[in-house]
Design an enzyme around this catalytic site. Sequence first.
Site, PDB file in Angstrom:
ATOM      1  CE1 TYR A  51       8.656  10.681   1.185  1.00  0.00           C
ATOM      2  CE2 TYR A  51       8.534  11.373  -1.233  1.00  0.00           C
ATOM      3  CZ  TYR A  51       7.985  11.507   0.056  1.00  0.00           C
ATOM      4  OH  TYR A  51       7.301  12.652   0.391  1.00  0.00           O
ATOM      5  CB  VAL A 199      -8.248  11.097  -2.658  1.00  0.00           C
ATOM      6  CG1 VAL A 199      -8.228  11.603  -3.961  1.00  0.00           C
ATOM      7  CG2 VAL A 199      -6.763  10.267  -2.406  1.00  0.00           C
ATOM      8  CB  ALA A 200      -9.175  12.157   2.777  1.00  0.00           C
ATOM      9  CG  LEU A 203     -11.726   8.234   3.888  1.00  0.00           C
ATOM     10  CD1 LEU A 203     -11.440   9.073   5.113  1.00  0.00           C
ATOM     11  CD2 LEU A 203     -12.725   6.960   4.421  1.00  0.00           C
ATOM     12  CB  THR A 205     -11.444   7.579  -4.217  1.00  0.00           C
ATOM     13  OG1 THR A 205     -11.617   6.491  -3.419  1.00  0.00           O
ATOM     14  CG2 THR A 205     -10.121   8.192  -4.015  1.00  0.00           C
TER      15      THR A 205
END
Length: 307
Positions: A51, A199-200, A203, A205
């Site tokens: 990262y 939370v994909a 989507l 949320t």
Amino acid sequence: MEKRQIGSSSIMVSKLGLGCMSLGTDETKAREIVEAALEGGITYFDTADLYDFGQNEEILGKILQPYRDQIVISTKVGNRWNHEKTSWTWDPSKEHIKESVKQSLHRLKTDYIDLYQLHGGTIQDNIEESIEAFEELKDEGYIKEYGISSIRLNVIKQYAEKSTIQSNMMQYSLLDRRPEEIFPILEDHTISVITRGPVAKGLLTNSMLNKATNKILDQGYLDYTYEELKSVLLSIQDRFHSTRNMNELALQYNLSHSAVASVIPGASSVLQVTENIAAVNKDPLTKEEVDLLKGITKQSIYQEHRE
């Protein structure tokens, strides 16, 4: 906040961790997010040497140094940036693992890493050599435990049978229930699941379909068409609108499975952290709620990397 055991180890982590990939390189903003997490009871922080070319580890190490004996740090290894830092190659060799851990320790400003994870893996790897590297690092005191981050069934089986991994990190959500097929294998070997992407892509949320990108609008999400996705999300909202919000359902669904030790959503703002903390501190889902959610969503399996 409730803590859960990683595998059969002595490591206890908060059931909500912080995935640090999205912290960014603004140290002031990152500090606000991390300190909000600490204040809310989060004790588990996950990063990777990949990262921001290691800068994520540097920033996290600086912020967490005063709290080192109170928290759990996990990082990952296995990807090697090219000289131009435009792409990376996969390198699970013993030499790379043992050299990279020293660099991560320096950036994280710590003498040991609680959980050191292989950041991927293929069935073509020399798995025995990688395991040997991690075992030596344990013996030498550089790491407490090790794990992998993989969704490949064939790789997971090899590590479960041949190593002492304590954890496996997997993308898992109500919209991506593929890992559920693998959970029994991991539980049989007392290997904990750490879940990312709960939370994909937003989507799951309270923003729901407002988070749908143009690609999702055109191609759907995983094996959901956009119309199927819309139907599923609205069905969930309709069934639970008076009792639970979407963010709560997403995180609590992950935590409802006995294989899962911690869920680690990322956060790019203090608000996201505090919303996640509030969500996991709600009452766990009942069996009836879990069954209802399973009935609304798809149970798919991984099609590749099976043997």
